[in-house]
Design a protein around this motif. Structure first.
Motif, PDB file in Angstrom:
ATOM      1  N   LEU A  99     -46.024  39.610  37.097  1.00 48.02           N
ATOM      2  CA  LEU A  99     -46.607  38.424  36.471  1.00 48.02           C
ATOM      3  C   LEU A  99     -46.288  37.177  37.272  1.00 48.02           C
ATOM      4  N   ALA A 100     -47.277  36.257  37.250  1.00 53.77           N
ATOM      5  CA  ALA A 100     -48.591  36.416  36.632  1.00 53.77           C
ATOM      6  C   ALA A 100     -49.639  36.491  37.736  1.00 53.77           C
ATOM      7  N   GLY A 101     -50.381  37.580  37.737  1.00 55.67           N
ATOM      8  CA  GLY A 101     -51.441  37.740  38.719  1.00 55.67           C
ATOM      9  C   GLY A 101     -50.970  37.950  40.133  1.00 55.67           C
ATOM     10  N   ALA A 102     -49.719  38.377  40.304  1.00 60.39           N
ATOM     11  CA  ALA A 102     -49.194  38.631  41.656  1.00 60.39           C
ATOM     12  C   ALA A 102     -49.577  40.054  42.055  1.00 60.39           C
ATOM     13  N   ASN A 103     -50.858  40.262  42.244  1.00 57.99           N
ATOM     14  CA  ASN A 103     -51.391  41.615  42.409  1.00 57.99           C
ATOM     15  C   ASN A 103     -51.113  42.210  43.781  1.00 57.99           C
ATOM     16  N   LYS A 104     -51.215  41.416  44.822  1.00 56.56           N
ATOM     17  CA  LYS A 104     -50.886  41.924  46.156  1.00 56.56           C
ATOM     18  C   LYS A 104     -49.407  42.273  46.240  1.00 56.56           C
ATOM     19  N   GLU A 105     -48.574  41.447  45.640  1.00 55.04           N
ATOM     20  CA  GLU A 105     -47.146  41.729  45.627  1.00 55.04           C
ATOM     21  C   GLU A 105     -46.856  43.039  44.894  1.00 55.04           C
ATOM     22  N   ALA A 106     -47.551  43.262  43.769  1.00 55.29           N
ATOM     23  CA  ALA A 106     -47.376  44.508  43.023  1.00 55.29           C
ATOM     24  C   ALA A 106     -47.793  45.710  43.864  1.00 55.29           C
ATOM     25  N   LEU A 107     -48.875  45.553  44.594  1.00 57.71           N
ATOM     26  CA  LEU A 107     -49.351  46.639  45.448  1.00 57.71           C
ATOM     27  C   LEU A 107     -48.347  46.937  46.556  1.00 57.71           C
ATOM     28  N   ALA A 108     -47.754  45.904  47.116  1.00 59.93           N
ATOM     29  CA  ALA A 108     -46.753  46.092  48.162  1.00 59.93           C
ATOM     30  C   ALA A 108     -45.522  46.821  47.627  1.00 59.93           C
ATOM     31  N   VAL A 109     -45.079  46.431  46.428  1.00 61.91           N
ATOM     32  CA  VAL A 109     -43.934  47.111  45.817  1.00 61.91           C
ATOM     33  C   VAL A 109     -44.281  48.567  45.522  1.00 61.91           C
ATOM     34  N   ALA A 110     -45.476  48.800  45.000  1.00 61.84           N
ATOM     35  CA  ALA A 110     -45.901  50.166  44.692  1.00 61.84           C
ATOM     36  C   ALA A 110     -45.914  51.033  45.937  1.00 61.84           C
ATOM     37  N   LYS A 111     -46.371  50.477  47.029  1.00 61.55           N
ATOM     38  CA  LYS A 111     -46.389  51.200  48.298  1.00 61.55           C
ATOM     39  C   LYS A 111     -44.972  51.538  48.760  1.00 61.55           C
ATOM     40  N   ALA A 112     -44.085  50.548  48.678  1.00 60.22           N
ATOM     41  CA  ALA A 112     -42.720  50.735  49.166  1.00 60.22           C
ATOM     42  C   ALA A 112     -41.922  51.708  48.310  1.00 60.22           C
ATOM     43  N   ALA A 113     -42.195  51.724  47.001  1.00 59.26           N
ATOM     44  CA  ALA A 113     -41.378  52.515  46.075  1.00 59.26           C
ATOM     45  C   ALA A 113     -42.046  53.805  45.626  1.00 59.26           C
ATOM     46  N   ASP A 114     -43.190  54.142  46.215  1.00 59.97           N
ATOM     47  CA  ASP A 114     -43.899  55.389  45.896  1.00 59.97           C
ATOM     48  C   ASP A 114     -44.341  55.428  44.436  1.00 59.97           C
ATOM     49  N   LEU A 115     -45.004  54.341  43.998  1.00 65.94           N
ATOM     50  CA  LEU A 115     -45.583  54.291  42.662  1.00 65.94           C
ATOM     51  C   LEU A 115     -47.056  54.694  42.730  1.00 65.94           C
ATOM     52  N   GLN A 116     -47.623  54.989  41.554  1.00 68.53           N
ATOM     53  CA  GLN A 116     -48.974  55.557  41.538  1.00 68.53           C
ATOM     54  C   GLN A 116     -50.067  54.567  41.138  1.00 68.53           C
ATOM     55  N   PHE A 117     -49.701  53.453  40.516  1.00 67.17           N
ATOM     56  CA  PHE A 117     -50.733  52.502  40.101  1.00 67.17           C
ATOM     57  C   PHE A 117     -50.149  51.112  39.907  1.00 67.17           C
ATOM     58  N   ILE A 118     -51.054  50.124  39.890  1.00 67.13           N
ATOM     59  CA  ILE A 118     -50.682  48.765  39.511  1.00 67.13           C
ATOM     60  C   ILE A 118     -51.626  48.289  38.403  1.00 67.13           C
ATOM     61  N   ARG A 119     -51.182  47.278  37.689  1.00 63.93           N
ATOM     62  CA  ARG A 119     -52.028  46.585  36.717  1.00 63.93           C
ATOM     63  C   ARG A 119     -52.315  45.205  37.286  1.00 63.93           C
ATOM     64  N   ALA A 120     -53.609  44.905  37.444  1.00 67.57           N
ATOM     65  CA  ALA A 120     -54.017  43.670  38.109  1.00 67.57           C
ATOM     66  C   ALA A 120     -54.733  42.742  37.140  1.00 67.57           C
ATOM     67  N   GLU A 121     -54.354  41.475  37.188  1.00 71.57           N
ATOM     68  CA  GLU A 121     -55.039  40.436  36.418  1.00 71.57           C
ATOM     69  C   GLU A 121     -56.102  39.768  37.291  1.00 71.57           C
ATOM     70  N   GLY A 122     -57.133  39.225  36.649  1.00 70.08           N
ATOM     71  CA  GLY A 122     -58.113  38.414  37.361  1.00 70.08           C
ATOM     72  C   GLY A 122     -58.873  39.168  38.423  1.00 70.08           C
ATOM     73  N   PHE A 123     -59.212  40.422  38.167  1.00 74.56           N
ATOM     74  CA  PHE A 123     -59.886  41.223  39.190  1.00 74.56           C
ATOM     75  C   PHE A 123     -61.313  40.741  39.416  1.00 74.56           C
ATOM     76  N   VAL A 124     -62.046  40.522  38.342  1.00 77.50           N
ATOM     77  CA  VAL A 124     -63.396  39.959  38.447  1.00 77.50           C
ATOM     78  C   VAL A 124     -63.515  38.742  37.528  1.00 77.50           C
ATOM     79  N   PHE A 125     -64.454  37.855  37.881  1.00 76.25           N
ATOM     80  CA  PHE A 125     -64.621  36.575  37.191  1.00 76.25           C
ATOM     81  C   PHE A 125     -63.301  35.799  37.231  1.00 76.25           C
ATOM     82  N   GLY A 126     -63.123  34.850  36.376  1.00 70.31           N
ATOM     83  CA  GLY A 126     -61.896  34.071  36.347  1.00 70.31           C
ATOM     84  C   GLY A 126     -61.606  33.704  34.905  1.00 70.31           C
ATOM     85  N   HIS A 127     -60.380  33.261  34.641  1.00 66.13           N
ATOM     86  CA  HIS A 127     -60.039  32.827  33.287  1.00 66.13           C
ATOM     87  C   HIS A 127     -58.891  31.832  33.354  1.00 66.13           C
TER      88      HIS A 127
END
Length: 263
Positions: A91-119
């Protein structure tokens, strides 16, 4: 990771170093997260997701290197402790950072905010990120990591997209290569509108995940309209996300899951 009535338990990681409410060392934070993850695994949950929920107030769209480093250490500790599919949201919306952590720690998925449109969220305006995020996933060779994406997200105002309903938002997310859409109520612990789920089920082919408000009492009502259920608040004492895990609540919930799976 195959979603088939998957139950995903939330580990709300304790406040990390540098955030206002931090009071534990990294080692202590890891121990608490691992302990919660083991409780979920022993209770028969299918998957676990980590989230830096205690880091309030949240930054917008990015976090510092200290948070990325800390979440990587916590994620790796949990990865080594349990043999379940693991995911992460930063949080909040740190999606690239989550993906980097998932890659480094061998995780299977991320939850991303603000993927399409905006809010407009508590933190301010969250812009769409699909193009940049999926190019980043490609660049770091992380295409095996699924990106589940919130649509019409909780704790947010959607006035600027009021003429785009949740069906259209989900269709756009699918078109922009989301691996699954997450539907939530208005806030943490609030139930999803059932009519929205019923409508979505026929509009998209990708999985639908429910991201808030699921309890043992309403699970049956939602069972046929989602592929996965993310549960956090309900598993805590008195149903409050910041409290300790209540093992009796987990047992009651998973007993209900077993009955539903029997048909």
């Amino acid at each position: 990771m195959n979603l088939n009535k998957t139950i995903i338990g939330m580990v709300h990681v304790q406040a990390l170093p540098g955030t206002p409410q931090n009071k534990y060392s990294i080692s202590q934070i890891c121990d608490i997260a691992v302990s919660e993850a083991k409780l979920y695994a022993a209770a028969g949950l299918d998957s676990i997701m980590l989230e830096n929920m205690h880091d309030v107030p949240y930054l917008k769209g990015t976090v510092g290197p200290e948070i990325i480093a800390a979440m990587s250490v916590v994620a790796k500790a949990v990865r080594e402790a349990v043999d379940l599919p693991l995911g992460i949201q930063i949080l909040a919306g740190a999606n690239k950072e989550a993906l980097a952590v998932a890659k480094a720690a061998d995780l299977q998925f991320i939850r991303a905010e603000g993927f399409v449109f905006g809010h407009v969220a508590d933190e301010g305006y969250i812009d769409s990120c699909a193009g940049e995020l999926l190019r980043y996933r490609k660049a770091i060779d992380a295409e095996d990591i699924l990106v589940f994406t919130d649509i019409k997200k909780k704790h947010s105002s959607h006035a600027i997209t009021a003429d785009v309903d949740i069906d259209e938002t989900a269709v756009a997310a699918e078109f922009f290569l989301s691996d699954g859409v997450i539907v939530t109520g208005s806030a943490t612990g609030k139930a999803v509108y059932l009519h929205e789920l019923k409508s979505l089920k026929d509009k998209i082919q990708i999985p639908i995940l429910i991201g808030s408000g699921i309890t043992d009492e309403n699970l049956e009502e939602y069972w046929n309209y989602a592929s996965a259920f993310i549960v956090g608040s309900y598993f805590k004492e008195k149903g409050v996300w910041k409290n300790k895990i209540d093992e009796k609540r987990i047992k009651n919930f998973m007993d209900k899951v077993k009955l539903l799976r029997l048909g």
